[in-house]
Design a protein around this motif. Structure first.
Motif, short mmCIF file in Angstrom:
data_model
loop_
_atom_site.label_atom_id
_atom_site.label_comp_id
_atom_site.label_asym_id
_atom_site.label_seq_id
_atom_site.Cartn_x
_atom_site.Cartn_y
_atom_site.Cartn_z
N ASP A 16 0.91 -1.19 -0.10
CA ASP A 16 -0.01 -0.13 -0.03
C ASP A 16 0.94 1.08 0.24
N GLN A 17 0.22 2.30 -0.66
CA GLN A 17 0.83 3.56 -0.48
C GLN A 17 0.77 4.25 0.69
N LYS A 18 1.97 4.96 1.28
CA LYS A 18 1.80 5.53 2.62
C LYS A 18 2.29 6.87 2.69
N TRP A 19 3.06 7.33 1.58
CA TRP A 19 3.05 8.63 1.32
C TRP A 19 2.50 9.33 0.05
N PHE A 20 1.80 10.50 0.16
CA PHE A 20 0.89 10.57 -1.27
C PHE A 20 1.73 12.10 -1.73
N GLY A 21 2.42 11.98 -2.88
CA GLY A 21 3.20 12.95 -3.28
C GLY A 21 4.05 12.72 -4.47
N ASP A 22 4.82 13.36 -5.31
CA ASP A 22 5.57 13.25 -6.40
C ASP A 22 6.38 12.22 -6.22
N ALA A 23 6.61 11.01 -7.01
CA ALA A 23 7.66 10.21 -6.94
C ALA A 23 8.93 10.69 -7.07
N ILE A 78 8.79 19.87 -0.34
CA ILE A 78 7.49 19.40 -0.15
C ILE A 78 6.42 20.44 -0.58
N PRO A 79 5.66 20.44 -1.55
CA PRO A 79 4.54 21.27 -1.72
C PRO A 79 3.22 20.90 -1.07
N VAL A 80 2.33 21.80 -0.91
CA VAL A 80 1.24 21.45 -0.43
C VAL A 80 0.47 20.85 -1.57
N VAL A 81 -0.27 19.58 -1.09
CA VAL A 81 -1.03 18.96 -2.17
C VAL A 81 -2.37 19.55 -2.32
N THR A 82 -2.51 19.85 -3.48
CA THR A 82 -3.74 20.67 -4.05
C THR A 82 -4.41 19.85 -5.06
N ASN A 83 -3.79 18.63 -5.63
CA ASN A 83 -4.44 17.84 -6.62
C ASN A 83 -5.64 16.94 -5.77
N LEU A 126 -15.55 18.59 2.07
CA LEU A 126 -14.53 19.11 2.86
C LEU A 126 -13.32 19.41 1.98
N LEU A 127 -13.18 18.94 1.04
CA LEU A 127 -12.05 19.10 -0.03
C LEU A 127 -12.28 20.61 -0.79
N GLN A 128 -13.49 20.61 -0.99
CA GLN A 128 -13.93 21.93 -1.81
C GLN A 128 -13.80 22.88 -0.77
N SER A 129 -14.10 22.83 0.24
CA SER A 129 -14.02 24.01 1.36
C SER A 129 -12.54 24.36 1.42
N PHE A 130 -11.61 23.59 1.58
CA PHE A 130 -10.12 23.69 1.67
C PHE A 130 -9.72 24.41 0.20
N ALA A 131 -10.21 23.80 -0.79
CA ALA A 131 -9.96 24.83 -2.06
C ALA A 131 -10.40 26.25 -2.26
N ASP A 132 -11.69 26.36 -1.53
CA ASP A 132 -12.17 27.54 -1.53
C ASP A 132 -11.37 28.54 -0.88
N LEU A 133 -10.74 27.92 0.59
CA LEU A 133 -10.24 29.01 1.44
C LEU A 133 -8.63 29.23 0.89
N ARG A 134 -8.09 28.23 0.17
CA ARG A 134 -6.73 28.42 -0.34
C ARG A 134 -6.85 29.44 -1.43
N GLU A 135 -7.92 29.38 -2.22
CA GLU A 135 -7.95 30.35 -3.40
C GLU A 135 -8.14 31.99 -2.84
N GLU A 141 -7.08 10.79 -1.44
CA GLU A 141 -6.43 9.67 -1.17
C GLU A 141 -5.81 9.58 0.36
N ILE A 142 -5.24 11.11 0.42
CA ILE A 142 -4.54 11.13 1.96
C ILE A 142 -5.49 11.03 2.86
N VAL A 143 -6.46 12.06 2.78
CA VAL A 143 -7.86 12.04 3.64
C VAL A 143 -8.14 10.69 3.88
N ARG A 144 -8.36 9.89 3.07
CA ARG A 144 -9.00 8.57 3.11
C ARG A 144 -8.22 7.69 3.73
#
Length: 372
Positions: free
Chosen positions: A57-64, A225-230, A263-272, A236-239
């Motif tokens: 299983d994947q344990k860290w989610f980000g750019d390989a 390490i960038p903030v994940v915005t995808n 939840l994801l949309q609310s954080f995207a809105d607040l980041r924007e 996947e991270i939250v789940r």
């Protein structure tokens, strides 16, 4: 593991690490327990092309590429510095890499204003010194010295929080790979064994607290390490973290996909909104990272399980979001503006999800009213 509040990665994934080591045919640098390719597999999960008999299983989610650069750095003579905003998974990545390389992620120094040279070099057992004098037996090695002697990975959390004197003490360790102990006549030098390296983390928002010297910077490879915005990666991270939480607390509460979208949309809105703000007073103090999303969801799940209706609701999610993000007086009007300017119109235009957004608006307004 049931006896540990939080098991380190080498214990949590002990069976998987042992299996990976048993099937690993790649070249292993120094005393590493896994080859670089297998470490990448451990951190990022297995792919069909890996031809493994067991799913990893994947344990860290980000750019390989970030993980690969980090692994390559650990095989070099330079230290690894993971830098990024709070909650971007720097410490978790450092722990996973340490567990995979040497099966020990607990050789950690925490950088604070109170961290001293003793914390990264050595100190003395005063009682033994009084009774027997200074010797290797009465010396207390730091986690970094222990890592040097074992040829393992030492970790330094929040490097920029430590004072310049402490940071400078790392320079000789990273360049010369030994620590001198002048109090000892014999065996007064502790040399690093092959495989020793240091993984440090630094909060990019702490810039200016204790800036790193040019000499120390040259001893590190910087990996940002960038903030994940995808949206998919965030989900996947939250789940992944939420499932761990539910297992740990033995909770069977369901997390509806529609609420995860809210939840994801609310954080995207607040980041924007934060990106468009003209000053710090107009943006939230929070970094709005994936870790904070997880914290909001965790708080909502636990509150719903212990004090709610045994089901997660949008109003509980909004209440947790306000409680987590309203950290200063200036944050309250920012959240209020978001609820009225963004969420309120969405209650009428969100189609099938309008009911969730209506509950989310009501829960957020109630939470802000309680703070007034």
């Amino acid at each position: 593991m049931s006896d540990l509040l939080r098991a380190p990665a080498e214990i949590k994934y002990a069976d998987e690490l042992a299996w990976l080591e048993s099937v690993d045919t790649g070249t292993k640098p120094f005393t590493w327990r896994l080859s670089p390719k297998m470490i990448r597999t451990f951190v990022l999960g297995s792919q069909p092309g890996d031809q493994l008999d067991r799913k990893v299983d994947q344990k860290w989610f980000g750019d390989a590429a970030i993980v690969e650069r980090a692994i390559v750095t650990l095989a070099s003579d330079r230290g690894l510095l993971l830098i990024g905003d709070p909650g971007t998974g720097k410490s978790w990545l450092a722990e996973l890499l340490s567990a995979a390389v040497c099966r020990n992620s607990t050789l950690v120094v925490q950088g604070t204003a109170g961290t001293t040279e003793d914390h990264i070099k050595y100190s003395w057992n005063v009682s033994m010194v009084i009774a027997q004098g200074q010797s290797r037996e009465s010396m207390i090695p730091s986690p970094i010295m222990t890592a040097m002697e074992a040829g393992a990975i030492g970790r330094f959390e929040e490097l920029t929080r430590a004072t310049s004197d402490v940071q400078d003490a790392l320079i000789s360790i990273l360049s010369e790979k030994y620590i001198s102990v002048p109090e000892l006549d014999e065996n007064g030098t502790v040399f690093a064994r092959p495989g020793f390296s240091v993984i440090a983390t630094a909060n990019s928002r702490d810039r200016g607290v204790n800036d790193l010297s040019s000499a120390l910077k040259r001893r590190f490879n910087f990996v940002r390490i960038p903030v994940v915005t995808n949206r998919r990666s965030e989900a996947e991270i939250v789940r992944f973290r939420t499932e761990e939480l539910l297992r740990r607390h033995q909770i069977t509460l369901d997390v509806p996909p529609t609420l995860l979208d809210v939840l994801l949309q609310s954080f995207a809105d607040l980041r924007e909104a934060s990106a468009a703000a003209g000053s710090d007073d107009e943006r939230l103090e929070s970094a709005l990272s994936s870790a904070e999303q997880i914290g909001v969801l965790e708080d909502a799940i636990l509150h719903s399980n212990f004090f709610g209706r045994q089901t997660l609701t949008a109003d509980a999610l909004a209440s947790s979001l306000v409680g987590s993000l309203a950290r200063r007086d200036e944050d309250t009007p920012i959240l209020n503006k978001y609820l009225h300017g963004v969420v309120a119109p969405r209650t009428e235009n969100a189609g099938e999800n309008s009911g969730e957004w209506t509950q989310f608006l009501q829960g957020g307004q109630a939470a802000l009213k309680a703070l007034a």
